[in-house]
Design a protein around this motif. Sequence first.
Motif, PDB file in Angstrom:
ATOM      1  N   LEU A 162       0.383  18.581  31.084  1.00 31.41           N
ATOM      2  CA  LEU A 162       1.744  18.198  31.446  1.00 31.41           C
ATOM      3  C   LEU A 162       2.474  19.346  32.139  1.00 31.41           C
ATOM      4  CD1 LEU A 162       2.581  16.228  28.183  1.00 31.41           C
ATOM      5  CD2 LEU A 162       2.209  15.238  30.462  1.00 31.41           C
ATOM      6  N   SER A 163       2.249  20.571  31.670  1.00 33.87           N
ATOM      7  CA  SER A 163       2.882  21.733  32.307  1.00 33.87           C
ATOM      8  C   SER A 163       2.406  21.911  33.745  1.00 33.87           C
ATOM      9  CB  SER A 163       2.589  23.004  31.505  1.00 33.87           C
ATOM     10  OG  SER A 163       3.240  22.980  30.257  1.00 33.87           O
ATOM     11  N   ALA A 164       1.164  21.517  34.006  1.00 37.89           N
ATOM     12  CA  ALA A 164       0.606  21.631  35.363  1.00 37.89           C
ATOM     13  C   ALA A 164       1.040  20.477  36.257  1.00 37.89           C
ATOM     14  CB  ALA A 164      -0.914  21.692  35.293  1.00 37.89           C
ATOM     15  N   GLY A 165       1.797  19.533  35.701  1.00 38.66           N
ATOM     16  CA  GLY A 165       2.318  18.431  36.508  1.00 38.66           C
ATOM     17  C   GLY A 165       1.492  17.168  36.493  1.00 38.66           C
ATOM     18  N   HIS A 166       0.400  17.153  35.727  1.00 39.18           N
ATOM     19  CA  HIS A 166      -0.451  15.965  35.675  1.00 39.18           C
ATOM     20  C   HIS A 166       0.194  14.860  34.836  1.00 39.18           C
ATOM     21  CE1 HIS A 166      -3.696  18.041  37.680  1.00 39.18           C
ATOM     22  NE2 HIS A 166      -3.679  19.003  36.766  1.00 39.18           N
ATOM     23  N   GLU A 167      -0.242  13.643  35.087  1.00 40.90           N
ATOM     24  CA  GLU A 167       0.133  12.517  34.237  1.00 40.90           C
ATOM     25  C   GLU A 167      -0.981  12.313  33.220  1.00 40.90           C
ATOM     26  OE1 GLU A 167       1.075   9.043  36.501  1.00 40.90           O
ATOM     27  OE2 GLU A 167       2.071  10.201  38.063  1.00 40.90           O
ATOM     28  N   VAL A 168      -0.608  11.968  32.001  1.00 38.21           N
ATOM     29  CA  VAL A 168      -1.588  11.861  30.926  1.00 38.21           C
ATOM     30  C   VAL A 168      -1.458  10.519  30.225  1.00 38.21           C
ATOM     31  CG1 VAL A 168      -2.412  12.834  28.745  1.00 38.21           C
ATOM     32  CG2 VAL A 168      -1.537  14.363  30.535  1.00 38.21           C
ATOM     33  N   ARG A 169      -2.603   9.904  29.992  1.00 41.31           N
ATOM     34  CA  ARG A 169      -2.669   8.733  29.119  1.00 41.31           C
ATOM     35  C   ARG A 169      -3.574   9.106  27.942  1.00 41.31           C
ATOM     36  NH1 ARG A 169      -4.701   3.780  32.092  1.00 41.31           N
ATOM     37  NH2 ARG A 169      -2.591   3.827  32.959  1.00 41.31           N
ATOM     38  N   ALA A 170      -3.025   9.130  26.756  1.00 49.80           N
ATOM     39  CA  ALA A 170      -3.770   9.572  25.578  1.00 49.80           C
ATOM     40  C   ALA A 170      -4.188   8.375  24.726  1.00 49.80           C
ATOM     41  CB  ALA A 170      -2.923  10.523  24.734  1.00 49.80           C
ATOM     42  N   LEU A 171      -5.455   8.364  24.344  1.00 43.69           N
ATOM     43  CA  LEU A 171      -5.962   7.341  23.442  1.00 43.69           C
ATOM     44  C   LEU A 171      -5.574   7.708  22.016  1.00 43.69           C
ATOM     45  CD1 LEU A 171      -7.799   4.797  23.082  1.00 43.69           C
ATOM     46  CD2 LEU A 171      -9.679   6.401  22.645  1.00 43.69           C
ATOM     47  N   VAL A 172      -4.876   6.820  21.341  1.00 45.78           N
ATOM     48  CA  VAL A 172      -4.451   7.100  19.965  1.00 45.78           C
ATOM     49  C   VAL A 172      -4.662   5.863  19.099  1.00 45.78           C
ATOM     50  CG1 VAL A 172      -2.728   8.828  20.626  1.00 45.78           C
ATOM     51  CG2 VAL A 172      -2.045   6.437  20.433  1.00 45.78           C
ATOM     52  N   ARG A 173      -4.902   6.124  17.833  1.00 46.66           N
ATOM     53  CA  ARG A 173      -4.896   5.028  16.872  1.00 46.66           C
ATOM     54  C   ARG A 173      -3.449   4.614  16.633  1.00 46.66           C
ATOM     55  NH1 ARG A 173      -9.689   4.766  13.591  1.00 46.66           N
ATOM     56  NH2 ARG A 173     -11.190   6.402  14.161  1.00 46.66           N
ATOM     57  N   ASP A 174      -3.263   3.396  16.198  1.00 45.54           N
ATOM     58  CA  ASP A 174      -1.909   2.881  15.984  1.00 45.54           C
ATOM     59  C   ASP A 174      -1.111   3.777  15.040  1.00 45.54           C
ATOM     60  OD1 ASP A 174       0.220   1.175  16.216  1.00 45.54           O
ATOM     61  OD2 ASP A 174      -0.464  -0.191  14.663  1.00 45.54           O
ATOM     62  N   ALA A 175      -1.782   4.287  13.999  1.00 47.07           N
ATOM     63  CA  ALA A 175      -1.078   5.095  12.999  1.00 47.07           C
ATOM     64  C   ALA A 175      -0.784   6.512  13.484  1.00 47.07           C
ATOM     65  CB  ALA A 175      -1.902   5.155  11.710  1.00 47.07           C
ATOM     66  N   SER A 176      -1.326   6.896  14.643  1.00 42.66           N
ATOM     67  CA  SER A 176      -1.189   8.276  15.110  1.00 42.66           C
ATOM     68  C   SER A 176      -0.221   8.439  16.279  1.00 42.66           C
ATOM     69  CB  SER A 176      -2.565   8.820  15.528  1.00 42.66           C
ATOM     70  OG  SER A 176      -3.451   8.808  14.441  1.00 42.66           O
ATOM     71  N   GLN A 177       0.447   7.362  16.685  1.00 46.44           N
ATOM     72  CA  GLN A 177       1.340   7.446  17.841  1.00 46.44           C
ATOM     73  C   GLN A 177       2.415   8.506  17.672  1.00 46.44           C
ATOM     74  OE1 GLN A 177       2.524   3.978  20.399  1.00 46.44           O
ATOM     75  NE2 GLN A 177       2.036   2.870  18.524  1.00 46.44           N
ATOM     76  N   ASP A 178       2.934   8.627  16.465  1.00 45.61           N
ATOM     77  CA  ASP A 178       4.047   9.548  16.222  1.00 45.61           C
ATOM     78  C   ASP A 178       3.632  11.010  16.328  1.00 45.61           C
ATOM     79  OD1 ASP A 178       5.621   7.349  15.831  1.00 45.61           O
ATOM     80  OD2 ASP A 178       5.513   7.417  13.639  1.00 45.61           O
ATOM     81  N   LYS A 179       2.323  11.295  16.380  1.00 47.16           N
ATOM     82  CA  LYS A 179       1.869  12.678  16.461  1.00 47.16           C
ATOM     83  C   LYS A 179       2.094  13.283  17.843  1.00 47.16           C
ATOM     84  CE  LYS A 179      -1.693  12.371  12.861  1.00 47.16           C
ATOM     85  NZ  LYS A 179      -3.131  12.556  12.538  1.00 47.16           N
ATOM     86  N   LEU A 180       2.328  12.445  18.827  1.00 52.51           N
ATOM     87  CA  LEU A 180       2.541  12.931  20.190  1.00 52.51           C
ATOM     88  C   LEU A 180       4.016  12.794  20.551  1.00 52.51           C
ATOM     89  CD1 LEU A 180      -0.553  11.437  22.058  1.00 52.51           C
ATOM     90  CD2 LEU A 180      -0.291  13.687  21.009  1.00 52.51           C
ATOM     91  N   SER A 181       4.625  13.914  20.919  1.00 50.65           N
ATOM     92  CA  SER A 181       6.033  13.906  21.279  1.00 50.65           C
ATOM     93  C   SER A 181       6.221  13.260  22.640  1.00 50.65           C
ATOM     94  CB  SER A 181       6.590  15.333  21.293  1.00 50.65           C
ATOM     95  OG  SER A 181       5.864  16.135  22.205  1.00 50.65           O
ATOM     96  N   GLY A 182       7.399  12.723  22.867  1.00 55.14           N
ATOM     97  CA  GLY A 182       7.679  12.027  24.105  1.00 55.14           C
ATOM     98  C   GLY A 182       7.753  12.960  25.306  1.00 55.14           C
ATOM     99  N   HIS A 183       7.214  12.527  26.423  1.00 54.46           N
ATOM    100  CA  HIS A 183       7.276  13.255  27.690  1.00 54.46           C
ATOM    101  C   HIS A 183       7.197  12.207  28.786  1.00 54.46           C
ATOM    102  CE1 HIS A 183       6.119  15.798  31.077  1.00 54.46           C
ATOM    103  NE2 HIS A 183       6.442  16.864  30.359  1.00 54.46           N
ATOM    104  N   GLN A 184       7.957  12.410  29.847  1.00 55.95           N
ATOM    105  CA  GLN A 184       8.015  11.385  30.880  1.00 55.95           C
ATOM    106  C   GLN A 184       6.671  11.121  31.545  1.00 55.95           C
ATOM    107  OE1 GLN A 184      10.773  12.649  33.891  1.00 55.95           O
ATOM    108  NE2 GLN A 184       9.562  14.446  34.494  1.00 55.95           N
ATOM    109  N   ASN A 185       5.770  12.112  31.521  1.00 55.52           N
ATOM    110  CA  ASN A 185       4.458  11.928  32.139  1.00 55.52           C
ATOM    111  C   ASN A 185       3.345  11.662  31.127  1.00 55.52           C
ATOM    112  OD1 ASN A 185       5.348  12.186  34.780  1.00 55.52           O
ATOM    113  ND2 ASN A 185       5.074  14.408  34.800  1.00 55.52           N
ATOM    114  N   LEU A 186       3.735  11.343  29.904  1.00 55.94           N
ATOM    115  CA  LEU A 186       2.753  11.079  28.851  1.00 55.94           C
ATOM    116  C   LEU A 186       2.900   9.651  28.354  1.00 55.94           C
ATOM    117  CD1 LEU A 186       0.619  11.921  26.700  1.00 55.94           C
ATOM    118  CD2 LEU A 186       2.536  12.739  25.294  1.00 55.94           C
ATOM    119  N   GLU A 187       1.810   8.909  28.408  1.00 47.32           N
ATOM    120  CA  GLU A 187       1.797   7.573  27.821  1.00 47.32           C
ATOM    121  C   GLU A 187       0.632   7.472  26.856  1.00 47.32           C
ATOM    122  OE1 GLU A 187       0.233   4.276  30.320  1.00 47.32           O
ATOM    123  OE2 GLU A 187       0.312   5.739  31.963  1.00 47.32           O
TER     124      GLU A 187
END
Length: 310
Positions: free
Chosen positions: A35-60
């Motif tokens: 994200l710091s390098a400007g890339h867009e990221v789509r992260a695979l997460v389990r339903d129970a783990s969504q909250d482990k990733l903080s919000g960022h405009q380029n992160l889904e």
Amino acid sequence: KTGPRNVDNPKGKIMKVFVTGGTGFVGREILGQLLSAGHEVRALVRDASQDKLSGHQNLETHIGDVTDAASLVGALDGCDAVIHLVGIIREFPGRGITFKKMHVTATENILEACDEQEVQRFLHMSSNGTRERGTTAYHRTKWQAEELVRASGLDWTIFRPSLIFGRGSEFVKMLTELIRRVPVVPVIGDGQYRMQPVSVEQVAVSFVKALAMPESIGKTYHQGGSESYTYDAILDLTGKAMGRKHVTKVHQPLFMIKPMIKMLQGFEQFPITEGQLKMLIEGNVCDPDEWAQAFGLVPISYADGIGECV
């Protein structure tokens, strides 16, 4: 300082990167640097783990499980590359968590998804010591996963890190808690087996840089720090970083430890298995020169990096 928090993107190409294992210790560092390098990221997460990733405009996030091929359908749409980090260091067969499932099946599924959804660039995290005739199921299944990657026809790069350390790492947490809580630290065997810890930030730097390095395609890189140390020395260095003048140790002979581990490893709360003991005594060292030169890094030693981790 253990390494750069921000990663330059000199070629200026912004990519959309699909990441598995992004909620783990290494994964969070890689996500941050992507994200710091400007890339867009789509992260695979389990339903129970969504909250482990903080919000960022380029992160889904994409809800799914890399061991469930059906959950990956459409997951990679629009992505330019995949970073596959999923792995475990211990099996829990009673809960369906096995090396074969998490290393081999997971890799099969994500490679198939790449093929079906036309993603050609693939970065894979393996492990130092991985080999076809490894003494443990961990190393053998890591090798099997590597073989799948090499045979995939994708533009792959494989990284084989040694023991990864950094702020928040389970290894550093274990050592610091031991040193704080007990007056005498127990050490398995003679404590002379060697390790070559590598900075999590430098591991992540090379994953992010590799996206814009076609010369890294088809290469396998060993990642390690600039120095190797005995386990006893690592305890001393950790204690010193915590302000301790001396770490008192008691060495426990292997002939006493092995029967106890064999008997108790089936209990999930027991801290070590026979396989982990074999890997510990075998040591974990490598030659990081090719990796360091390829990615323009000066490997950081555990002695220089541990101060920021405790």
